[in-house]
Design a protein around this motif. Structure first.
Motif, short mmCIF file in Angstrom:
data_model
loop_
_atom_site.label_atom_id
_atom_site.label_comp_id
_atom_site.label_asym_id
_atom_site.label_seq_id
_atom_site.Cartn_x
_atom_site.Cartn_y
_atom_site.Cartn_z
N THR A 1 105.34 -9.92 12.80
CA THR A 1 104.85 -8.43 12.54
C THR A 1 103.94 -8.14 11.45
N SER A 2 104.08 -9.14 10.43
CA SER A 2 103.62 -8.86 9.16
C SER A 2 101.94 -9.10 8.66
N ILE A 3 100.97 -8.28 8.91
CA ILE A 3 99.77 -8.43 8.52
C ILE A 3 99.54 -8.54 7.03
N ALA A 4 100.28 -7.72 6.33
CA ALA A 4 100.56 -7.95 4.89
C ALA A 4 100.99 -9.25 4.28
N ILE A 5 101.73 -9.91 4.88
CA ILE A 5 102.21 -11.30 4.62
C ILE A 5 100.93 -12.22 4.72
N LEU A 6 100.29 -12.13 5.98
CA LEU A 6 99.52 -13.12 6.40
C LEU A 6 98.19 -12.61 5.39
N ASP A 7 97.78 -11.34 5.06
CA ASP A 7 96.67 -11.37 3.94
C ASP A 7 97.08 -11.71 2.78
N ALA A 8 98.40 -11.70 2.37
CA ALA A 8 98.66 -12.18 0.92
C ALA A 8 98.69 -13.91 0.94
N LEU A 9 99.24 -14.48 2.14
CA LEU A 9 99.07 -15.76 2.36
C LEU A 9 97.59 -16.66 2.32
N LEU A 10 96.50 -15.64 3.09
CA LEU A 10 95.11 -15.83 3.36
C LEU A 10 94.63 -15.95 1.79
N ALA A 11 94.94 -15.10 0.91
CA ALA A 11 94.38 -14.84 -0.27
C ALA A 11 95.10 -15.85 -1.53
N PHE A 12 95.90 -16.65 -0.90
CA PHE A 12 96.41 -17.75 -1.73
C PHE A 12 95.64 -19.03 -1.61
N PRO A 13 95.10 -19.81 -2.60
CA PRO A 13 94.25 -20.70 -2.52
C PRO A 13 94.70 -22.01 -2.20
N GLY A 14 96.20 -22.23 -2.41
CA GLY A 14 96.49 -23.57 -2.07
C GLY A 14 97.24 -23.75 -0.79
N PRO A 15 97.63 -24.75 -0.49
CA PRO A 15 98.29 -24.90 0.89
C PRO A 15 99.59 -24.24 1.41
N VAL A 16 99.49 -23.79 2.57
CA VAL A 16 100.80 -23.03 2.94
C VAL A 16 101.32 -23.82 4.32
N ILE A 17 102.52 -23.90 4.42
CA ILE A 17 103.28 -24.48 5.21
C ILE A 17 104.26 -23.42 5.99
N GLU A 18 104.37 -23.07 7.30
CA GLU A 18 105.16 -22.39 7.99
C GLU A 18 106.38 -23.23 8.41
N VAL A 19 107.56 -22.55 8.25
CA VAL A 19 108.53 -23.37 8.72
C VAL A 19 109.73 -22.25 9.51
N HIS A 20 110.30 -22.73 10.57
CA HIS A 20 111.38 -22.01 11.39
C HIS A 20 112.50 -22.95 11.78
N MET A 21 113.63 -22.45 11.51
CA MET A 21 114.99 -23.34 11.73
C MET A 21 114.87 -23.51 13.47
N SER A 22 114.49 -22.43 14.09
CA SER A 22 114.58 -22.52 15.45
C SER A 22 113.45 -23.25 16.05
N ASN A 23 113.34 -23.50 17.53
CA ASN A 23 112.12 -23.81 18.04
C ASN A 23 111.61 -22.35 18.54
N ILE A 24 110.75 -21.80 18.10
CA ILE A 24 110.21 -20.50 18.48
C ILE A 24 109.68 -20.76 19.79
N GLN A 25 108.92 -21.56 20.17
CA GLN A 25 108.51 -21.92 21.71
C GLN A 25 109.49 -21.74 22.58
N LYS A 26 110.64 -21.98 22.23
CA LYS A 26 111.92 -22.06 23.32
C LYS A 26 112.42 -20.73 23.56
N ARG A 27 112.19 -19.76 22.50
CA ARG A 27 112.83 -18.42 22.46
C ARG A 27 111.88 -17.51 23.27
N GLU A 28 112.26 -16.23 22.88
CA GLU A 28 111.49 -15.13 23.67
C GLU A 28 110.16 -15.04 23.37
#
Length: 148
Positions: free
Chosen positions: A84-111
């Motif tokens: 839901t958060s475009i604000a978090i996306l925009d902040a991450l896009l403004a960060f010059p280093g690498p970003v890794i997204e991590v989730h505990m569950s397999n989000i592809q098997k969920r809703e």
């Protein structure tokens, strides 16, 4: 090397429902695992959790090279804010280093609404479905990315 590892809303509830989506380990256990992994990797880990979107955005901005808490890379499980958060996306896009997204569950098997995240648009890569091991793998991967 300092890495910032951010966790979003409700991550502090991990392990409270052992039969639930997120397994048996509680948030403090996962925090301890991550700090131990960072120690083995020879990096400093700033591991944080917030219920607040604004606080997460502030921490991301502070991690910029000119900020008060610069980081070489950001690992993020924005939890429900991932979708839901475009604000978090925009902040991450403004960060010059690498970003890794991590989730505990397999989000592809969920809703279906969990199959696409805003945060992944700023990430070099995503790890999902491996529980706390995924958190440790994200730390290892980030060290590799920053050292490359």
């Amino acid at each position: 090397m300092r890495l910032l590892f951010l966790n979003g809303p409700n991550a502090n509830l991990y392990g409270l429902d052992p039969k639930g989506t997120y397994g048996r380990e509680n948030f403090q256990d996962i925090t301890n695992r991550c700090h131990a992994k960072a120690l083995r990797e020879g990096v400093t880990l700033d591991f944080r959790q917030s219920q607040s979107e604004g606080e997460l955005v502030e921490w991301i901005q502070q991690a910029r090279p000119e900020g008060p808490a610069p980081a070489a890379g950001i690992i993020i499980n924005a939890a429900g804010l991932s979708y839901t958060s475009i604000a978090i996306l925009d902040a991450l896009l403004a960060f010059p280093g690498p970003v890794i997204e991590v989730h505990m569950s397999n989000i592809q098997k969920r809703e279906p609404f969990r199959h696409r995240t805003y945060t992944s648009r700023a990430a070099v890569g995503s790890i999902s479905g491996l529980g706390p091991l995924g958190y440790e793998l994200a730390i290892e991967a980030m060290v590799g990315l920053v050292n490359a």
